[in-house]
Design an enzyme around this catalytic site. Structure first.
Site, PDB file in Angstrom:
ATOM      1  N   PRO A 338     113.977  -1.250 -38.249  1.00  0.00           N
ATOM      2  CA  PRO A 338     112.525  -1.082 -38.123  1.00  0.00           C
ATOM      3  C   PRO A 338     111.896  -1.146 -39.512  1.00  0.00           C
ATOM      4  O   PRO A 338     112.020  -0.220 -40.308  1.00  0.00           O
ATOM      5  CB  PRO A 338     112.380   0.307 -37.496  1.00  0.00           C
ATOM      6  CG  PRO A 338     113.660   1.006 -37.783  1.00  0.00           C
ATOM      7  CD  PRO A 338     114.724  -0.003 -38.009  1.00  0.00           C
ATOM      8  N   ASP A 514     113.557   0.547 -44.506  1.00  0.00           N
ATOM      9  CA  ASP A 514     114.123   0.802 -43.176  1.00  0.00           C
ATOM     10  C   ASP A 514     113.651   2.183 -42.729  1.00  0.00           C
ATOM     11  O   ASP A 514     114.082   3.195 -43.292  1.00  0.00           O
ATOM     12  CB  ASP A 514     115.657   0.721 -43.292  1.00  0.00           C
ATOM     13  CG  ASP A 514     116.367   0.980 -41.975  1.00  0.00           C
ATOM     14  OD1 ASP A 514     115.718   1.444 -41.023  1.00  0.00           O
ATOM     15  OD2 ASP A 514     117.589   0.727 -41.924  1.00  0.00           O
ATOM     16  N   HIS A 515     112.796   2.198 -41.743  1.00  0.00           N
ATOM     17  CA  HIS A 515     112.183   3.471 -41.358  1.00  0.00           C
ATOM     18  C   HIS A 515     113.171   4.417 -40.676  1.00  0.00           C
ATOM     19  O   HIS A 515     112.867   5.584 -40.434  1.00  0.00           O
ATOM     20  CB  HIS A 515     110.971   3.220 -40.465  1.00  0.00           C
ATOM     21  CG  HIS A 515     109.900   4.260 -40.586  1.00  0.00           C
ATOM     22  ND1 HIS A 515     110.148   5.532 -41.036  1.00  0.00           N
ATOM     23  CD2 HIS A 515     108.572   4.228 -40.332  1.00  0.00           C
ATOM     24  CE1 HIS A 515     109.030   6.241 -41.040  1.00  0.00           C
ATOM     25  NE2 HIS A 515     108.052   5.459 -40.615  1.00  0.00           N
ATOM     26  N   ARG A 516     114.361   3.934 -40.374  1.00  0.00           N
ATOM     27  CA  ARG A 516     115.380   4.848 -39.847  1.00  0.00           C
ATOM     28  C   ARG A 516     115.908   5.727 -40.971  1.00  0.00           C
ATOM     29  O   ARG A 516     116.316   6.868 -40.749  1.00  0.00           O
ATOM     30  CB  ARG A 516     116.559   4.060 -39.257  1.00  0.00           C
ATOM     31  CG  ARG A 516     116.201   3.223 -38.042  1.00  0.00           C
ATOM     32  CD  ARG A 516     117.372   2.345 -37.671  1.00  0.00           C
ATOM     33  NE  ARG A 516     117.891   1.623 -38.824  1.00  0.00           N
ATOM     34  CZ  ARG A 516     119.081   1.030 -38.884  1.00  0.00           C
ATOM     35  NH1 ARG A 516     119.885   1.073 -37.846  1.00  0.00           N
ATOM     36  NH2 ARG A 516     119.461   0.391 -39.966  1.00  0.00           N
TER      37      ARG A 516
END
Ligand code: CAO
Length: 542
Positions: A338, A514-516
């Protein structure tokens, strides 16, 4: 216990091939378990067991051609369950071609001129089931010109799928049925304006002239169970015409949102089996699907194959291996991570003054001092101060792996494609070292001299399009790294210093993360820190 014979049911005429025998001698089957899969050139259907019991013998083999009444197998059944019955198993939603409810035969083809037209409503024929059957595809649109036999809709139960053909040629003037409807005998499908000879018009009352019941209606020829829906799909309908799969498998695939074309059949003649669907879903969950990187393997709808030559002259060139690899990596990263991208304009006026002042020394050293070494240095300092950016998520998503080294990749455009050589231990190197090494690696990349080890181990990547142009872009993260910086072209812009606008050299930069692994606040802090270091390079010493 009693012995029962099971025969091929009435399939609406003609012979069909046995393409799969789903049971073996000794198997215990439940009522409605599939015994056989039959297929003609236009149809495929599963033959269910009419009774529960144990298979005593099988009289058919795969590849044989059979017709109604042929013996399939013998079953040992509980005597109480059924009275002896030697009749064929009931056709499973197969058309009853000779039953009393046989639909009106399709009208004779239109004779020669004089020609007129008449509107008729086409109805669902007898499809051998009193229950409603799902409409899974509507193959025509209003205005479509169809020929006799062209598919209008595809119906599907859990045991059979069948197309309903048009009983004659004409133009579709109205569509009544829609995907998701439950179709029963006599339900309205679509209205057609058919061309008929003048003599025939009186036999078919046009809708506009007829008193109640207002419209002439015509049920088409019996629906054809089919593995290959509509030969003439509407633009929004995906045709699986080239795929071998039984209706139950088609239904299962649809429930998972899979396109049949994505699956590889392991059954006879590459037929797709239930097990293939199940395996594909398992592989998908584990990220093991081949071709996902090129768009064919994810559960997403695939991009249509377009013949561009129909629009004008074309020239097709094969992709280089590197280009294909890059495409696969980009796609993998794009669909798995994401991405969030944030933008900034960094005032590098002082950095640029400093760099200009070093020009002579750089020449003496034989290196070109571009903004890139400064960006590398600032990134290294920011990565040190913000370890979350110098990390990777473990493949199972259970851990963050923090790296104690700072290796940074630089995206290099080469004639063969994009490559990302990695500069090791950036934090330990001087600006001169970084300038020399980035130029050397870029040169090697362009001459295809990079060794695999020189492209591995990166923690973060810088992609600089600064020498080319643009005011900003969203770089794709070089997974399993968690962030990448994009650099666009320096521009002199008016900057408000509190009392007046002054011209400053502003560098547009972007950061995809990476929004994770990283939250927006982390990214904001990291990027602000880096911007401050670039704006005042003395901070690189702190
Ligand atoms: N703004 C304005 N000018 C810039 C600049 C910027 N942000 N960055 C570099 N420049 C200038 C340099 O100072 C140099 O100017 P001079 O010739 O006057 O000294 C000129 O642009 C050319 O620089 P360069 O490209 O040779 O060197 P670099 O260190 O900036 O970049 C490299 C090296 C390898 C990164 C670059 O050549 C390259 O390949 N860039 C493309 C990367 C890429 O494809 N990214 C996209 C990835 S996603 O598809």
């Amino acid at each position: 216990m009693a012995k029962e014979t099971v025969k091929i049911p009435d399939l609406g005429g003609g012979s069909v091939d046995v393409i799969e025998v789903c049971v073996a001698v000794g198997d215990v089957v439940a009522k409605d378990d599939s015994l056989l899969v039959l297929e003609s050139d236009k149809a495929s259907m599963e033959i269910p067991s009419p009774l529960a019991g144990k298979v005593l013998s099988i009289s058919l083999k795969e590849g044989e051609t059979v017709e109604a009444g042929d013996l399939i197998l013998e079953l040992e059944v509980d005597g109480a369950e059924v009275e002896a019955d030697d009749s064929p198993a009931p056709a499973v939603e197969a058309p009853q071609a000779e039953s009393e409810s046989e639909p009106a035969p399709a009208p004779a083809p239109a004779p020669a001129a004089p020609v007129s037209s008449a509107r008729e409503m086409i109805l669902v024929p007898d499809v051998g089931s009193s229950d409603g059957i799902d409409v899974i595809e509507v193959c025509v649109a209003v205005g479509d010109v169809v020929s006799e036999g062209d598919s209008l809709v595809v119906l599907e139960s859990d045991k059979a799928s069948m197309e309903v053909p048009s009983p004659f040629s004409g133009t579709i003037t109205k569509i009544v049925m829609k995907v998701g409807d439950s179709a029963k005998l006599g339900a309205e499908i679509a209205e057609i304006e058919r061309e008929v000879a003048a003599a025939a018009v009186s036999e078919v009352k046009p809708a506009v002239e007829a008193p109640a019941p207002a419209k002439a209606t015509t049920a088409p020829a019996p629906a054809t169970p089919t593995a290959a829906p509509a030969a003439k799909p509407a633009a929004t309908v995906t045709s699986h015409a080239d795929v071998y799969a039984g209706p139950a498998v088609r239904k299962l695939a649809r429930e998972f949102g899979l396109e049949l074309e994505q699956l590889t059949g392991t059954g006879p003649r590459s037929r797709i089996l239930k097990e293939d669907v199940q395996q594909y879903v398992k592989d998908l969950a584990k990220g093991n699907v081949k071709g996902a990187a090129t768009g064919g393997g994810s559960a997403l709808p695939s991009i249509p194959d377009v013949d561009f030559s129909q629009f004008g002259e074309i020239d097709t060139q094969p992709l280089t291996k590197l280009h294909k690899l890059t495409a696969a990596n980009m796609h993998r990263s794009w669909v798995n991570l994401p991405h969030v991208t944030q933008f900034d304009d960094v005032d590098i006026s002082e950095l640029e003054d400093f760099r200009a002042g070093l020009k002579r020394e750089a020449e003496q050293r034989g290196v070109k001092l571009t903004p890139l070494p400064f960006l590398l240095k600032a990134a290294a300092v920011a990565l040190q101060a913000h370890p979350k950016f110098n990390a990777s998520l473990s493949a199972d998503g259970e851990n963050m792996v923090y790296k104690k080294y700072i290796h940074i990749g630089i995206a290099v455009d080469t004639p063969a494609g994009l490559v990302v050589p990695v500069i090791r231990d950036v934090d330990k190197k001087s600006l001169w070292d970084l300038a020399a090494e980035s130029a050397e690696l870029a040169n090697k990349a362009k001459n295809r001299k990079l060794k695999p080890a020189e492209m591995q181990g990166g923690c973060f990547t810088i992609s600089s399009l600064g020498s080319i142009g643009g005011t900003g872009f969203t770089p794709i993260i070089n997974a399993p790294e968690v962030a990448i910086m994009g650099v666009s072209k320096l521009a002199i812009k008016p900057y408000w210093n509190g009392t007046e606008f002054v011209p400053r050299k502003m560098l547009p930069v972007s950061l995809s993360y990476d929004h994770r692994a990283i939250n927006g606040v982390d990214a904001g802090q990291f990027f602000t820190f880096m911007g401050m270091a670039l704006a005042d390079i003395r901070r690189l010493l702190l």
